[in-house]
Structures are given as C-alpha cells and as structure tokens.
Scaffold this motif. Structure first.
Motif, PDB file in Angstrom:
ATOM      1  N   GLU A  67       0.702  -1.332   0.109  1.00  0.00           N
ATOM      2  CA  GLU A  67       0.023  -0.070  -0.139  1.00  0.00           C
ATOM      3  C   GLU A  67       1.017   1.211  -0.038  1.00  0.00           C
ATOM      4  N   SER A  68       1.838   1.336   0.825  1.00  0.00           N
ATOM      5  CA  SER A  68       2.651   2.470   0.711  1.00  0.00           C
ATOM      6  C   SER A  68       3.481   2.554  -0.385  1.00  0.00           C
ATOM      7  N   ALA A  69       3.882   1.547  -1.089  1.00  0.00           N
ATOM      8  CA  ALA A  69       4.645   1.870  -2.274  1.00  0.00           C
ATOM      9  C   ALA A  69       3.670   2.376  -3.386  1.00  0.00           C
ATOM     10  N   ALA A  70       2.415   1.807  -3.380  1.00  0.00           N
ATOM     11  CA  ALA A  70       1.505   2.307  -4.182  1.00  0.00           C
ATOM     12  C   ALA A  70       1.046   3.651  -4.143  1.00  0.00           C
ATOM     13  N   GLU A  71       0.989   4.053  -2.989  1.00  0.00           N
ATOM     14  CA  GLU A  71       0.633   5.416  -2.763  1.00  0.00           C
ATOM     15  C   GLU A  71       2.008   6.474  -3.106  1.00  0.00           C
ATOM     16  N   LYS A  72       3.156   6.042  -3.042  1.00  0.00           N
ATOM     17  CA  LYS A  72       4.283   6.778  -3.403  1.00  0.00           C
ATOM     18  C   LYS A  72       4.189   6.717  -4.843  1.00  0.00           C
ATOM     19  N   ALA A  73       3.914   5.797  -5.736  1.00  0.00           N
ATOM     20  CA  ALA A  73       4.023   5.670  -7.049  1.00  0.00           C
ATOM     21  C   ALA A  73       2.897   6.547  -7.626  1.00  0.00           C
ATOM     22  N   MET A  74       1.661   6.596  -6.966  1.00  0.00           N
ATOM     23  CA  MET A  74       0.672   7.536  -7.502  1.00  0.00           C
ATOM     24  C   MET A  74       1.108   8.965  -7.235  1.00  0.00           C
ATOM     25  N   GLN A  75       1.818   9.184  -6.068  1.00  0.00           N
ATOM     26  CA  GLN A  75       2.378  10.776  -6.024  1.00  0.00           C
ATOM     27  C   GLN A  75       3.508  10.947  -6.966  1.00  0.00           C
ATOM     28  N   ARG A  76       4.180  10.049  -7.534  1.00  0.00           N
ATOM     29  CA  ARG A  76       5.312  10.200  -8.597  1.00  0.00           C
ATOM     30  C   ARG A  76       4.482  10.548  -9.537  1.00  0.00           C
ATOM     31  N   LEU A  77       3.413   9.926  -9.992  1.00  0.00           N
ATOM     32  CA  LEU A  77       2.633  10.213 -11.323  1.00  0.00           C
ATOM     33  C   LEU A  77       2.159  11.406 -11.332  1.00  0.00           C
ATOM     34  N   ILE A  78       1.665  11.813 -10.285  1.00  0.00           N
ATOM     35  CA  ILE A  78       1.039  13.428 -10.103  1.00  0.00           C
ATOM     36  C   ILE A  78       2.317  14.515 -10.237  1.00  0.00           C
ATOM     37  N   PHE A  79       3.213  14.099  -9.549  1.00  0.00           N
ATOM     38  CA  PHE A  79       4.432  14.994  -9.734  1.00  0.00           C
ATOM     39  C   PHE A  79       5.143  15.232 -10.889  1.00  0.00           C
ATOM     40  N   ARG A  80       4.855  14.074 -11.890  1.00  0.00           N
ATOM     41  CA  ARG A  80       5.410  14.134 -13.284  1.00  0.00           C
ATOM     42  C   ARG A  80       4.142  14.392 -14.144  1.00  0.00           C
ATOM     43  N   ARG A  81       3.070  15.111 -13.479  1.00  0.00           N
ATOM     44  CA  ARG A  81       2.178  15.978 -14.463  1.00  0.00           C
ATOM     45  C   ARG A  81       1.279  15.010 -15.149  1.00  0.00           C
ATOM     46  N   ALA A  82       0.991  13.793 -14.639  1.00  0.00           N
ATOM     47  CA  ALA A  82       0.058  13.005 -15.372  1.00  0.00           C
ATOM     48  C   ALA A  82      -1.412  13.555 -15.371  1.00  0.00           C
ATOM     49  N   GLN A  83      -1.787  13.731 -16.378  1.00  0.00           N
ATOM     50  CA  GLN A  83      -3.429  14.245 -16.377  1.00  0.00           C
ATOM     51  C   GLN A  83      -4.327  12.839 -16.376  1.00  0.00           C
ATOM     52  N   VAL A  84      -4.033  11.849 -16.818  1.00  0.00           N
ATOM     53  CA  VAL A  84      -4.875  10.805 -16.666  1.00  0.00           C
ATOM     54  C   VAL A  84      -4.120   9.503 -15.985  1.00  0.00           C
ATOM     55  N   ILE A  85      -4.639   8.951 -14.957  1.00  0.00           N
ATOM     56  CA  ILE A  85      -3.879   7.751 -14.122  1.00  0.00           C
ATOM     57  C   ILE A  85      -4.804   6.581 -14.271  1.00  0.00           C
ATOM     58  N   VAL A  86      -4.084   5.484 -14.901  1.00  0.00           N
ATOM     59  CA  VAL A  86      -4.884   4.254 -15.109  1.00  0.00           C
ATOM     60  C   VAL A  86      -4.436   3.259 -13.894  1.00  0.00           C
ATOM     61  N   ALA A  87      -5.478   2.944 -13.163  1.00  0.00           N
ATOM     62  CA  ALA A  87      -5.138   1.892 -12.255  1.00  0.00           C
ATOM     63  C   ALA A  87      -5.674   0.502 -12.632  1.00  0.00           C
ATOM     64  N   ASN A  88      -4.630  -0.309 -12.521  1.00  0.00           N
ATOM     65  CA  ASN A  88      -4.985  -1.667 -12.864  1.00  0.00           C
ATOM     66  C   ASN A  88      -5.164  -2.624 -11.720  1.00  0.00           C
ATOM     67  N   GLY A  89      -6.431  -2.824 -11.198  1.00  0.00           N
ATOM     68  CA  GLY A  89      -6.728  -3.919 -10.258  1.00  0.00           C
ATOM     69  C   GLY A  89      -7.448  -3.273  -9.004  1.00  0.00           C
ATOM     70  N   PHE A  90      -8.108  -4.203  -8.303  1.00  0.00           N
ATOM     71  CA  PHE A  90      -8.946  -3.972  -7.124  1.00  0.00           C
ATOM     72  C   PHE A  90      -8.181  -3.194  -5.970  1.00  0.00           C
ATOM     73  N   GLU A  91      -6.794  -3.732  -5.956  1.00  0.00           N
ATOM     74  CA  GLU A  91      -6.078  -3.179  -4.872  1.00  0.00           C
ATOM     75  C   GLU A  91      -5.784  -1.727  -4.949  1.00  0.00           C
ATOM     76  N   PHE A  92      -6.086  -0.922  -5.883  1.00  0.00           N
ATOM     77  CA  PHE A  92      -5.952   0.443  -5.954  1.00  0.00           C
ATOM     78  C   PHE A  92      -7.253   1.203  -5.539  1.00  0.00           C
ATOM     79  N   GLN A  93      -8.359   0.700  -5.382  1.00  0.00           N
ATOM     80  CA  GLN A  93      -9.625   1.127  -5.139  1.00  0.00           C
ATOM     81  C   GLN A  93      -9.697   2.233  -4.263  1.00  0.00           C
ATOM     82  N   LYS A  94      -9.186   2.094  -3.154  1.00  0.00           N
ATOM     83  CA  LYS A  94      -9.214   3.189  -2.191  1.00  0.00           C
ATOM     84  C   LYS A  94      -8.246   4.189  -2.405  1.00  0.00           C
TER      85      LYS A  94
END
Length: 334
Positions: A67-94
């Motif tokens: 979970e912690s690695a996933a959140e950091k990955a999400m933050q990195r995508l936002i920091f890199r100015r991703a305008q769309v984020i594709v989350a592949n799987g149930f584990e990313f729901q929350k």
C-alpha cells in the motif's frame, strides 16, 4: 525538507488546469507486474496503441506491491504531471477514491472495480463470467474430457465470476463432470499472482490426479500452469490475453478480457474531450470478453463443438442463458 517541497508541489498540481497536449497518462501496474502476458500486459497494449495513434505520453509505475509503495507511485505520477492515471486492479480502489477527491482535475481510469460517485473517475466492469461460461462449455465438450480443473491466484471476490462462469458452462455442457478447484495463496497474501513455480507445481499435481483441462486465472503464475500443461501433454485455458502461443498446441484457448480495448477507448475519449464518469460495462455484446481464435488448436476441436460455441455465445448475448453475472450499471449510467 525534500519531503516538504514534494508535498507542496503536489498541492500546487492539485489546482492545475485539466491537461495540456500531449496528454500524459500514468499507469499503476497491478499485482502480477509488467511482463505477465496477461492482465497488465493487456492494459499496457491499449496504452501503447493510444501512444501510437493519439500521440499520448505513457509513464509506467510498476512498483513493489504494498500500500505504501502504491501511494508513493501515485504521488510520483502526479508530480510528473500525469493528467490521466490508469489503475489496474482492485488493490488500487481506495487509493483512487482518495486521490480522485484530492485532485479533481486529474482523470482516473479504474479497471475491475465499479466506482460511480466521482466526477473524474471512469471504471470498467468486465463480464468475465460470460467468457468463462464459453470456456466451460468448450472444456466440457472436448473429446476424452474426464475431469476439469480451475486454478486461481487468490480466493478473492474479483476472481469469483471466472469460477462461477466456468462451472456454469461446464454444467450446461456436461452436468456430472467433476471440477477440481485450487488457489495458490490466501488473502491478504497476494503472491499467488506472481508465483509461476508454484503454479507449475499445483497444476502438475492436478494433471497427475487425472485432470484433463485446467482453466488458469492467476496472472503471472499462469505462465507456470501453462508450462505444466506442456509437460503433462494436456490442455490448459489461458486468461486475459491471447496466451495460446505460450505453449503451442497445449493452450486450448484463452478467455480474453479486453483491457486493451477498454483502456484505449477510455483514454481516447479523454483525449478528444468526451470524458464521461461512471461505470463502463464490457461483456460479449461489447466485445469486452471472449475466447481467443484458437490459432494453434482449432484443428483439434470438432466442428460441431465450434458451432455449439457460436450458438451459446449468441444465446448469452440474447439473454437466453442465465447464470451468475456481473451487475450491469443502472439504466442511464454512462
């Protein structure tokens, strides 16, 4: 100090304009990782098509599966100015639900989990039980079939429709045919998605107990199950992508879950300014699920069985065959 600067940057990005060209799409990779030749690779194929045809940029985060690695990955995508984020799987729901509220100007594509209450989230639901039903009919109808098997990665809700659909298809074709069921790991241990060696061992034991055909629903682990079929000179049914080439002549068919089509479609809508939030339903009618062309095994399937599969597919689409199914969005849902 670096952490404070990073958080301030994220705060500023939360108030940024919707997006600028070229569109940057981030990809949060699911449990079995890139290279699984299944669930994640299908989604990635849709992104690559969008890159080639729409000129988008793709940023991939294939992180450690915590979970912690996933959140950091999400933050990195936002920091890199991703305008769309594709989350592949149930584990990313929350994670998606949290960040969709925090960053209303970023679009989220959530695969496999229905999320219908966010203006910037579209989620896909695949009627895998429809495709699994066809796989069950095929497996039960094959000459010399004595006993069937099902191997899932982990016993979790998202995999249940694969099993129930497969069982229903088998019962439709051959009511008394036995089905042996096994899972590689138990939640919250999700290593069952990433254990080809364990998949090979479990499948080999199944074949030794007389199972003729195994339906593999296990992500990267499925590659081991497929190789076990080759070693035992038996059939296996692949999942998510067309896996028929992984053991030529031994993968009877693959129950394809067209994440490539869904991913491309939803990214294209955003790129063209036609985004609509809500739940998207992909079944046989929408060509979101179905069996592979059986490129290497079609000549081993009697014509009467192929004809029966076509008839059953049309009956499912028409609603003449009923079995446990994925809930469709309510009427009027985009």
């Amino acid at each position: 100090m670096k952490k404070i600067i990073f958080l301030l940057a994220l705060l500023l990005l939360s108030k940024a304009p919707a997006f600028a060209k070229p569109l940057t799409v981030g990809f949060l990779v699911g449990q079995s990782g890139i290279g699984d030749q299944s669930f994640n690779d299908m989604t990635y194929a849709g992104l690559i098509k969008a890159k080639q045809e729409l000129g988008i940029e793709v940023v991939v985060e294939d992180m450690e599966k915590t979970e912690s690695a996933a959140e950091k990955a999400m933050q990195r995508l936002i920091f890199r100015r991703a305008q769309v984020i594709v989350a592949n799987g149930f584990e990313f729901q929350k994670l998606v639900e949290t960040y969709a509220k925090r960053y209303p100007n970023i679009y989220f594509i959530m695969h496999d989990v229905p999320i219908g209450d966010h203006d910037n989230v579209v989620s896909t639901v695949f009627a895998v039980e429809e495709g699994a039903f066809l796989a069950g009919v095929l497996a039960a109808s094959m000459p010399d079939t004595r006993k069937l098997g099902f191997i899932g990665a982990v016993d979790i809700p998202v995999l249940k429709p694969f099993l129930t659909g497969f069982q229903a298809g088998v019962r439709y074709a051959s009511p008394r045919l036995p089905i042996e069921v096994a899972y590689i790991s138990e939640a919250p241990d999700y290593s069952g998605f990433n254990s080809p060696a364990m998949g090979h061992a479990v499948a080999t034991e199944m074949y030794e107990r007389g199972v003729t055909i195994i339906f593999s629903v296990a992500g990267l682990t499925g590659n081991g199950i497929i190789q076990a079929a080759r070693g035992a000179n038996r059939f296996v049914i692949g999942v998510d992508s067309d896996q028929d080439h992984l053991a030529v002549g031994h993968v009877l068919t693959s129950m394809m879950k067209r994440l490539d089509i869904a991913t491309y479609n939803e990214v294209a809508k955003i790129a063209m300014g036609r985004f609509k939030p809500g739940v998207r339903y992909y079944g046989l009618l929408e060509e979101g699920v179905g069996l592979s062309p059986m490129t290497y095994t079609r000549n081993q399937v009697p014509p009467k069985i192929l004809n029966r599969l076509d008839e059953v597919r049309l009956k499912i689409i028409a609603g003449d065959i009923r079995f446990p199914s994925t809930a469709k969005p309510a009427k009027g849902t985009p």
